[in-house]
Design an enzyme around this catalytic site. Structure first.
Site, PDB file in Angstrom:
ATOM      1  N   LYS A   1      35.753 -89.081 -55.692  1.00 26.56           N
ATOM      2  CA  LYS A   1      36.900 -88.193 -55.545  1.00 26.56           C
ATOM      3  C   LYS A   1      36.438 -86.948 -54.787  1.00 26.56           C
ATOM      4  O   LYS A   1      35.498 -86.285 -55.204  1.00 26.56           O
ATOM      5  CB  LYS A   1      37.465 -87.812 -56.909  1.00 26.56           C
ATOM      6  CG  LYS A   1      38.033 -88.983 -57.694  1.00 26.56           C
ATOM      7  CD  LYS A   1      38.541 -88.528 -59.051  1.00 26.56           C
ATOM      8  CE  LYS A   1      39.043 -89.708 -59.873  1.00 26.56           C
ATOM      9  NZ  LYS A   1      40.287 -90.277 -59.335  1.00 26.56           N
TER      10      LYS A   1
ATOM     11  N   ARG B   1      41.760-100.212 -64.467  1.00 28.68           N
ATOM     12  CA  ARG B   1      42.305-101.564 -64.602  1.00 28.68           C
ATOM     13  C   ARG B   1      41.204-102.593 -64.865  1.00 28.68           C
ATOM     14  O   ARG B   1      41.459-103.625 -65.483  1.00 28.68           O
ATOM     15  CB  ARG B   1      43.119-101.919 -63.361  1.00 28.68           C
ATOM     16  CG  ARG B   1      42.325-102.001 -62.078  1.00 28.68           C
ATOM     17  CD  ARG B   1      43.210-101.913 -60.844  1.00 28.68           C
ATOM     18  NE  ARG B   1      43.765-100.569 -60.676  1.00 28.68           N
ATOM     19  CZ  ARG B   1      44.630-100.248 -59.718  1.00 28.68           C
ATOM     20  NH1 ARG B   1      45.036-101.170 -58.852  1.00 28.68           N
ATOM     21  NH2 ARG B   1      45.093 -99.019 -59.625  1.00 28.68           N
TER      22      ARG B   1
END
Length: 493
Positions: A272, A347
């Protein structure tokens, strides 16, 4: 603070602050309120006129009463239109009153509120929740905590005689919400996979739940390659948490609640960057926090439903051991996943948790996760996305959300979009094209549930608020705990 029902008549109650709920455009004082106004020499009528109070939802005004009176201050709070009264209206109005009363250094607070749907139990519970949620403070990390000032000691709910059980239920639920708030708000050097495992063990010890913590070696034996791929870069060991609540006798249903538990998300090698909000990624375990909060509440409430609370907990970090973009992971159901973005890690952890849960022979599974920015773009900061192919589960969740006041919106599960997840060298990729990103994330998770009714809640927006919002102060909201508890209670009815 003690919240208690009171059979004391409004005209005889004595205390520091008395709060009265009034509907919008119906602020003319009649009946008992007119008599109360006369008792206080017309101060209520004068206050309404001077402040031009209209009764709009959550608006508040207050006035001091002349010395020597049984009540020191009067607080008026708007409830909005009568035909729009909801449980959350009472909850938010109670929160607004509690903040005013605390600021005014009230120790004894009385509420005179109307009933929602002629239901004293639900109304009392909502008012109690609003007060407790609004007055929550987190000062753990202050070296010199700000002066908390005078604290409310007693709250009387006038006209709610006999509703002790409803208030107890509110206390139990809020205890779970506040646990979730504390976990989400704490920095990643305070809440780690080890910390969450210890929290689960403490809940089990305190409330008689079963607990199993799977270590890395256990997860390897179960073939949890997706979860372990995320965890492999961190110096901290992964922890797979499984708490179980079992009622006495035969349970009416068997359910699982699964929470994403990434205690810090650096993005991995797809790191990020600047402006990404990386400093907020301590909250990426908001799903696990809500799961543990729900476990704490449900363990106290003891519904006739068996509930499994599951979270695959890890950090998503960067090191020489980190998974690479392009790596292929094998989940515990044998599905292979091409990792085309290491920052779509949640996920991957949920995939193995879903496979594990389904083997328990359940009637339904709900997972919740701070999964996608795409869901925030679609629904904003206040609303969670509900993704499920099962209409019955969708209705159950929506009903629970109406009771809890937590906003949710059902989103489509467009199967065609799964085309974007197809891989040339594996069964699927972990991310698809940017459009519809929250939907493709849900479709990815769907590949790891065979037959059990299942729903996914994307809570990336409402897990946190930057400013005071209703009964939530700025910071972690504990979103999902009340919704999940109400879902379980609804199933157990």
């Amino acid at each position: 603070m003690t919240i208690q029902p009171s059979d004391k008549p409004l005209l005889e109650w004595a205390g520091d602050s008395l709060a009265i709920g009034l509907f919008e455009d119906a602020v003319e004082l009649t009946g008992e309120l007119a008599t109360l106004d006369q008792k206080f020499s017309g101060v209520l009528k004068e206050l309404i006129a001077e402040e031009e109070f209209k009764g709009k939802a959550n608006s508040t005004i207050f006035t001091r009463v002349n010395p020597g009176r049984p009540v020191r201050k009067l607080i008026l709070v708007g409830l909005g239109k009568p035909d729009a009264l909801k449980l959350d209206t009472l909850r938010r109005a109670a929160a607004a009153v509690a903040r005013v009363a605390k600021k005014q250094k009230s120790k004894i607070l009385g509420f005179s509120f109307p009933l929602w749907n002629n239901d004293p139990a639900a109304s009392a519970q909502a008012i109690a929740e609003g007060v407790e949620l609004a007055l929550y403070q987190d000062i753990r990390f202050k070296s010199e905590p700000e002066d908390k000032g005078s604290q409310i000691e007693t709250v009387d709910l006038l006209g709610f005689s006999g509703q002790e059980a409803a208030i107890t239920l509110a206390n139990q639920i809020v205890s779970g919400v506040n646990l979730a708030r504390e976990l989400v708000a704490a920095p990643a050097n305070a809440v780690t996979p080890i910390t969450l495992a210890e929290t689960a063990q403490a809940i089990a010890k305190d409330y008689g739940l079963q607990v199993e913590i799977l270590e890395k070696e256990d997860c390897e034996k179960l073939g949890m390659g997706a979860f372990l791929g995320v965890a492999q870069a961190s110096e901290l060991p992964p922890k797979f948490i499984h708490l179980t609540y079992k009622p006495e006798g035969t349970p009416k249903k068997k359910l699982a609640i699964i929470g994403k538990g990434v205690t810090f998300d650096s993005g991995g090698l797809n790191i990020k960057g600047a402006g990404s909000g990386i400093e907020t990624m301590k909250m990426d375990m908001g799903g696990a926090a809500a799961t543990l909060g729900a476990a704490k509440a449900i363990a106290q409430i003891k519904p006739d439903v068996e509930v499994h609370f599951i979270s695959a907990v890890a950090e998503n970090m960067i090191s020489g051991r980190a998974m690479h973009p392009g790596d292929i992971l094998t989940a515990s159901n044998g599905k292979t996943i091409e990792v085309n973005n290491t920052d779509a890690e949640g996920r991957l952890t949920l995939a193995d948790a879903l496979v594990y849960a389904e083997k328990l022979g359940l009637d339904a599974i709900v997972d919740l996760a701070t999964l996608t920015g795409a869901n925030v773009i679609a629904l904003g900061d206040d609303i969670a996305g509900l993704y499920t192919p099962d209409d019955d589960v969708a209705s159950q969740i929506e009903k629970a959300a109406q009771t809890s006041g937590e906003k949710i919106w059902r989103m489509p599960m467009e199967e065609k979009y799964f085309e974007g997840l197809k891989s040339g060298i594996a069964d699927m990729k972990n991310t698809g094209p940017r459009p519809g990103g929250a939907i493709t994330a849900a479709l990815f998770l769907k590949q790891f549930v065979k037959e059990t009714p299942w729903a996914h809640l994307d809570i990336a927006g409402p897990v946190w608020t930057d400013k005071e919002n209703g009964y939530n102060g700025a910071g972690a909201t504990g979103y999902g705990v009340r919704l999940l508890v109400n879902w379980v209670l609804g199933i157990g009815e």
